[in-house]
Design an enzyme around this catalytic site. Sequence first.
Site, PDB file in Angstrom:
ATOM      1  N   HIS A 191      -0.259 -13.144  -1.708  1.00 35.58           N
ATOM      2  CA  HIS A 191      -1.545 -13.201  -1.345  1.00 35.58           C
ATOM      3  C   HIS A 191      -1.807 -14.539  -0.886  1.00 35.58           C
ATOM      4  O   HIS A 191      -2.713 -15.024   0.192  1.00 35.58           O
ATOM      5  CB  HIS A 191      -2.794 -13.165  -2.185  1.00 35.58           C
ATOM      6  CG  HIS A 191      -2.878 -11.514  -2.724  1.00 35.58           C
ATOM      7  ND1 HIS A 191      -3.222 -11.112  -4.038  1.00 35.58           N
ATOM      8  CD2 HIS A 191      -2.458 -10.435  -1.631  1.00 35.58           C
ATOM      9  CE1 HIS A 191      -3.178  -9.870  -3.873  1.00 35.58           C
ATOM     10  NE2 HIS A 191      -2.715  -9.354  -2.796  1.00 35.58           N
ATOM     11  N   HIS A 248       0.845  -1.102   0.042  1.00 36.31           N
ATOM     12  CA  HIS A 248       0.010  -0.071  -0.091  1.00 36.31           C
ATOM     13  C   HIS A 248       0.853   1.196   0.040  1.00 36.31           C
ATOM     14  O   HIS A 248       0.345   2.323  -0.471  1.00 36.31           O
ATOM     15  CB  HIS A 248      -1.045   0.031   1.131  1.00 36.31           C
ATOM     16  CG  HIS A 248      -2.155  -1.039   0.841  1.00 36.31           C
ATOM     17  ND1 HIS A 248      -3.218  -0.784   1.709  1.00 36.31           N
ATOM     18  CD2 HIS A 248      -2.442  -2.069   0.238  1.00 36.31           C
ATOM     19  CE1 HIS A 248      -3.934  -1.919   1.478  1.00 36.31           C
ATOM     20  NE2 HIS A 248      -3.471  -2.409   0.542  1.00 36.31           N
TER      21      HIS A 248
END
Length: 690
Positions: free
Chosen positions: A437, A185
């Site tokens: 992920h 992020h």
Amino acid sequence: MIRARDLLLLALLGFISSALGLKVSSGYHIVHNQPQSSFPNYHGFSYLQGSAPYVIGNSLPTSPAPQNPFSSPASPPVSAYGYSFPTAGRVSCAAPPAVCEKTAYRTLDGSCNHLEQPGLGVANSKYGRLLTPKYADGISAPTRSVTGDELPSARLVSLVAFGEQDVPDPEFTLHNMQWGQIMTHDMSMQAGGTQSKKHPTRCCTDDGRLIGLDTAHKTCFAIIVPPHDPAYSQVGTECLNFVRTLTDRDSNCQYQGGPAEQLTVVTSYLDLSLVYGNSIQQNSDIREFQGGRMIVEERNGAKWLPLSRNVTGDCDAVDASEVCYRSGDVRVNQNPGLAILQTILLREHNRIADALSALNPHYDDRTLFQEARKINIAQYQQISYYEWLPIFLGGENMLKNRLIYKAPSGSYINDFDPNIDPSVLNEHATAAFRYFHSQIEGRLDLLSELRQVLGSLTLSDWFNRPGIIEVGDNFDSLTRGHATQPEELTDINFDRQIKHFLFRRNMPFGSDLRSLDIQRNRDHGLASYNDMREFCGLRRAHSWEGYGDLISPPILEKLKSLYPSHEDVDLTVGASLEAHVAGALAGPTFLCILTEQFYRTRVGDRFFFENGDKLTGFTPDQLEELRKASMARLLCDNGNHISSMQPEAFRTVSHSNPIIPCSNIPQVDLTKWIDQKLYATVDPSHYGKK
């Protein structure tokens, strides 16, 4: 071609990670020495191994660092860059400043990091690329098969090629996974998407029906669900919503022609933009403007991120009274672990600011803010490069390729190169970094100080509902849980909570993160897996069997049943299925991309904490202290009532990594930041401590 129903049966056979048993003979030598390479922008890491580190002792250099032999000639940025933080669906571009002043502190939007090319790495700029995009029309249309047909459904590929078995990693904790999301992020956010909750642009109806092309928004690229899907067929879902990333052709940027390039709305640097924001306007909304502190709100004796002013818009909230945060990044509320770490990083800023204020009472608000921010970023870079990245890239690989150094504690590493473009690579943000992920765990344990399990949360129940971390002792219990509970093994399995229930809100099912990853690969027109293999120095495959050096035969059979040609395999898919390089958490293709990215991120950052510039750097004594920063210390200093932690918080508790009192974990001594010009005899014995 095999029928979709047969493929789905294959998906249910439970094939897991045969590839994990394979060994890669090349070790860390990811890229073969190719002095005549046709890829001039690639740095050729095997060649990098022959270069001596440029390490300087306690005195600052009197001559410039040697020129990096792998950088491309300096060239001006090819697009305009902007500074505003756009809302979802919009992007605003503007030119970088014509002239940059050399200051001691970073700008918030990333501009002027490179004084001669001030737009490099700035918010609202284009992603970089290693290879030319592979759009179906050469301009912007999503990738298709080399036969001209559509590629297989991303959901079908997700079901067939990737499993969902629960395989805990015996070595690494959930904080290891969660720190990766912090870094992701910080470095990247695609323009035009929320990336954390239900997108306002609808490409499918609320009951999962495909919206016709005549009425769908032009950015729609819905994921088609196969008719016999083991989950979605139960509720009649035919498609998963997917909105394309905005590009330099969609915005008011100065489009230069050629293939479309996607835009990222955050800075490329590891600068904690997710804490501080990407513009002056955004930062002003979360700063206290007193004592250098960021805004916090106190509830139940603890300090929290400030509340959102649009609760029902920013979170999946029923009413405006629910807890929903605002921060430097709109994705802060996405999951409990993310909200916890963003809170911890914010608290750390204020802890540093308060200590500096006590040590230097003559400092004004701006100086305290900038100095605290500078220290917070430096600690974050130390943790990221010296504690976290070696787990993923391998310490030996990072040393050989000059991402980290074994330097004396107070020595500078003056390796900034103004010719290195620090932009985040599309192949990194859209493919390589998303592989991790697979580490996500769908059950979040709550642990006591004695590390007894008190209960657990189901991840899909708390997407975009961060208020759970303020209930009772959940903040500390989840923090301890993430430091103790194993992450999922980095393999071909993706937890059911993100494979069928992502952002489900109150619905029976949600979306599929692996399908979204594959679809984003095609949206961005990433080069094929085969092209990237060749780019990274591996043999180009001329048939399916050519992939057998890194992908196991059972998986190859699955890929053959899915794709019309071996040339069609998506980068996100193929590289995720490779056997890992020994000592790393990725196969050679992704490791090549990751190593390239984090070399650029370091060497292309004028403010990187180990640089010894007199204006932007730290003193040798300060640098020695910053190298003591650790994830364990960060958690100890910023929990509510955390009193013990293992020294290596990214690694599971063991005899060699036992839980010890926080008082025994080294900490950065902030007395080294006393302004010696005015305060030569301050008694600093308690400053900088919790």
